[in-house]
Structure formats: C-alpha cells, structure tokens
Design an enzyme around this catalytic site. Sequence first.
Site, PDB file in Angstrom:
ATOM      1  N   SER A   6       0.829  -1.201   0.000  1.00  0.00           N
ATOM      2  CA  SER A   6       0.000   0.000   0.000  1.00  0.00           C
ATOM      3  C   SER A   6       0.865   1.254   0.000  1.00  0.00           C
ATOM      4  O   SER A   6       1.653   1.479  -0.903  1.00  0.00           O
ATOM      5  CB  SER A   6      -0.965  -0.027   1.182  1.00  0.00           C
ATOM      6  OG  SER A   6      -1.871   1.041   1.125  1.00  0.00           O
TER       7      SER A   6
ATOM      8  N   ASP B 277      -1.110   0.879  -4.326  1.00  0.00           N
ATOM      9  CA  ASP B 277      -1.948  -0.139  -4.958  1.00  0.00           C
ATOM     10  C   ASP B 277      -3.277   0.424  -5.441  1.00  0.00           C
ATOM     11  O   ASP B 277      -4.164  -0.314  -5.848  1.00  0.00           O
ATOM     12  CB  ASP B 277      -2.171  -1.329  -4.031  1.00  0.00           C
ATOM     13  CG  ASP B 277      -2.987  -0.992  -2.789  1.00  0.00           C
ATOM     14  OD1 ASP B 277      -2.735   0.083  -2.197  1.00  0.00           O
ATOM     15  OD2 ASP B 277      -3.857  -1.798  -2.405  1.00  0.00           O
TER      16      ASP B 277
END
Length: 457
Positions: free
Chosen positions: A95, A232
């Site tokens: 992330s 992401d």
Amino acid sequence: MAPKFGTSGLRGLVTELTPALVEDHVRAFLAACDTGGAICLGWDLRPSSPRIAQDVIRAAASMDVAVIDCGAVPTPALALAAQARGAGAVMITGSHIPADRNGLKFYVRSGEITKEDEAAITAALGTTPRTDTAPETQADPDCGARFVARYLQACGTGALRGRRIGLYSHSAVGRDLMAEILTGLGAEVVDLGRSDIFIPVDTEAVDPEVRAQIADWVAEHRLDALVSTDGDSDRPLLADETGAIVPGDIMGQITAAALGAETVVTPISSNSGVTAKGFAAVQRTRIGSPFVIAAMEAAGGKVVGYEANGGFLLGFEAEGPKGSFAPLRTRDCVLPLVMALIAAGPGPLSARVAQEPPVVTLADRLQEVSQEASQPFVAALASDLEARATFLAALGGSEAAVDLTDGVRITLTDGRVVHVRPSGNAPELRLYVEAQDRAGAEALLQAGLAELRRRLG
C-alpha cells in the site's frame, strides 16, 4: 518486526517476506478459506512484488488451486475480477508504506477476508502441500479494461467534460487506468510526477513536500483539480483548484450522499461531521476495512463504507449519473474521486467541499517509532486519567470524554478531538485531530506531534 496481519492484510519487511513464509501463508489461506478452487493474482509496482507473485503461484500450484494472472493492477480492479469469477484473490502490495516493505491482501469469494479468516489462516500455518504439480496460470489481460468500463458506463462519457485535471502518477499501479477513466469521462488530463522508482504516498497523511508540489502543479498548469492514489490504488488523493487537499472522509461523505446511501459505516477516526448529514444511520468502527465490511454486512440495505484515507466501499447496487455501479465491498479510490468531481458540477471543487458540515480533521504520523515504545504509551493514556490530563495540558486542553474503540480518542471540553493510535504492522504512531476550522486543526496537530516527539523521541 516479523510480518503480521494489520488493518489491511499481512505486511512486513521484504527481507522477512521470504519465499518460505509467503508460500506458507498462501497455503494456509487456501486451506482455511473459501476461494472456489481459484484465485486471481495481482501486484503493485514495488521491485519486490514480481518475485512474491512467483511465490504465490508456486504455493497455489502445490494446493491444486488455479491462478488467474491479472498482472500489475489496482487492488479494486483485482477484487472486481475475482468477484465476477466467483474466485478468491491475492494482491501483493504494501500500500502506502516504503518499498523496503511489502505485503499480501487476501480475498475469499465473498470479498476481503475478515478478522475471523485471519485467525483461521494463522491457525493453518504449516499446511502440507497437496501436490508437486508445476505452476500453471491463466492470464486475464482485460482485468484493467473492465475496471475502466465500470466508471464510464455508470457516469457517462461527458461527466467531466471541460475539466482540466492533473494526475500525480508517481509509482501508483493504477496510474494509466486512472488516466483512461478521466479521459473517457471527458476531462483533459495532465500527467505529472511519473516515476520508475517506487514512491510511498500516504493519502491520509500527505507529506508537506508533496502538498507543496501539488499546490505548485495546480497553479502552474491551471488545473481544476488534481488526483492521485497510493501504491496499490485503493486510496484516493484529491486536491481542489487552489491546491488544497480534500480529506478522504470528506470525499466519502460527498460520495455517500451522491449515491443515495441510507447507512454509512466509517471508522472512529473519520470526520464526525457525517453525523450531521442526515443519513438514516451512521455507524463508527475500529480502523481497518475488515471492521468496516463486517459492520456493512450486519447493516445491509443501502449501505456504504469509507475510511479517513478515502477508500470507499459500496455495499449495494447504486445509481450513477448514467448507469449503475455493482457493489464492491473493498476499498476503491476511483469512485470517490469521480463522484466528488461530478458533484462539484461546473463550479469550483472548493465550493462543493465548503458545503459539508464545518468540521476539519487532519492526520499525521511519527515514523520509526517501535511498537515497544508506542503501545505502552497509548496503553497508559487509555488506562490513566492523570496521564491523559498531563498529555492534554501540553496541548492547552482538558478532557470531556474518551473513546477507546481503537487507540485513545479524547474529546476536549472545547469540542476539539485528539486521537492517538499505534500502527498494527508498521513502526508508526498515528495522530488524528479534529477542530471547527483548519487553523485550529493544524495548530492542534502540530502541538500534538511535538508533544509525542518529546515523549517518544
């Protein structure tokens, strides 16, 4: 620290995400959870992600589970593909955290795994492979195209006509699909800051240098807005025509109203102005999409969820300007970005944001703070009234109420809020603040960070 489950999947240092550890967790996931005998596989643009993808493929083959290779795609695009196939999914991503870390997000056939699934995976570690079959995969080259079509069909090709929008591409895996979506909706897109080197972008706590760069880009290119995502591409970043960042939870409030939601589920860290928006019900949860999803499933009906980082979860078939959005109960960055821009109409985005309840939330974090330091400090705040009083005195306030849903959230007697929470899987200590105006929120945030630095080093 060793890889562990946090608010959004398994994460850890790349050096500790060894092939053996990754394969063990994937086998445990496949043994303990319902994937329908197949998984869709995707990854972000970190240097370590392709290697970890091969580890996942080997583990799936050893369990006689088919792999649908979706390639480098956004997490919500992967989730959409898995949902359509009735399959599970594994997304390789860390992330917004730095490239020396990475992680795995697991999806069962019904969507993101729950905390109960996490416990089952942990209990199944050490599962013996069922076969030594060579890895075989099936490619899905249209995964991204279907994700783009979702928004063009529901919003219409002229939804953003006349808008000049900057796209801070950096190293986000969804950067090209985002450009396709915005262009397809009629916007003129200016690509900015594209990088071949992974850049961690935290949409919830945007670094001052990034804020300044965004403001410069907006002014230089005469933009109506600027958009971006995390690594992401499941968390959005939006700046208005002045270069000011629009908080993720404000995007959530606007999007929930635009889609006709009746119930809103959002973590305790989100802007409390949502309670004044007129929704039939607002439920606050612990931080992390698994908690939001669990509450959404319990609520049912026209329910949506969102987090302070901007990730939006759609729990019902909602009508867009030109068509419908199928439910997607995982964090999505595109839906809140597009709906906020459409909601602004032909006027400035800042004017639409100004229509929201007058509550300002800000967040930041202290990095490289070990859990051995942060957790005892937060535990002391939670259990000791005197410890909280001492901490608040340094911020010029005193306690009116405390909420221990997740971390320590203290409401001050003047209505301001200070919320301290240690990260579950990174060496970080988060600070969230809330006030009635931006100047007050910024002052409280800086005072809080200074006091935390003084106490924790």
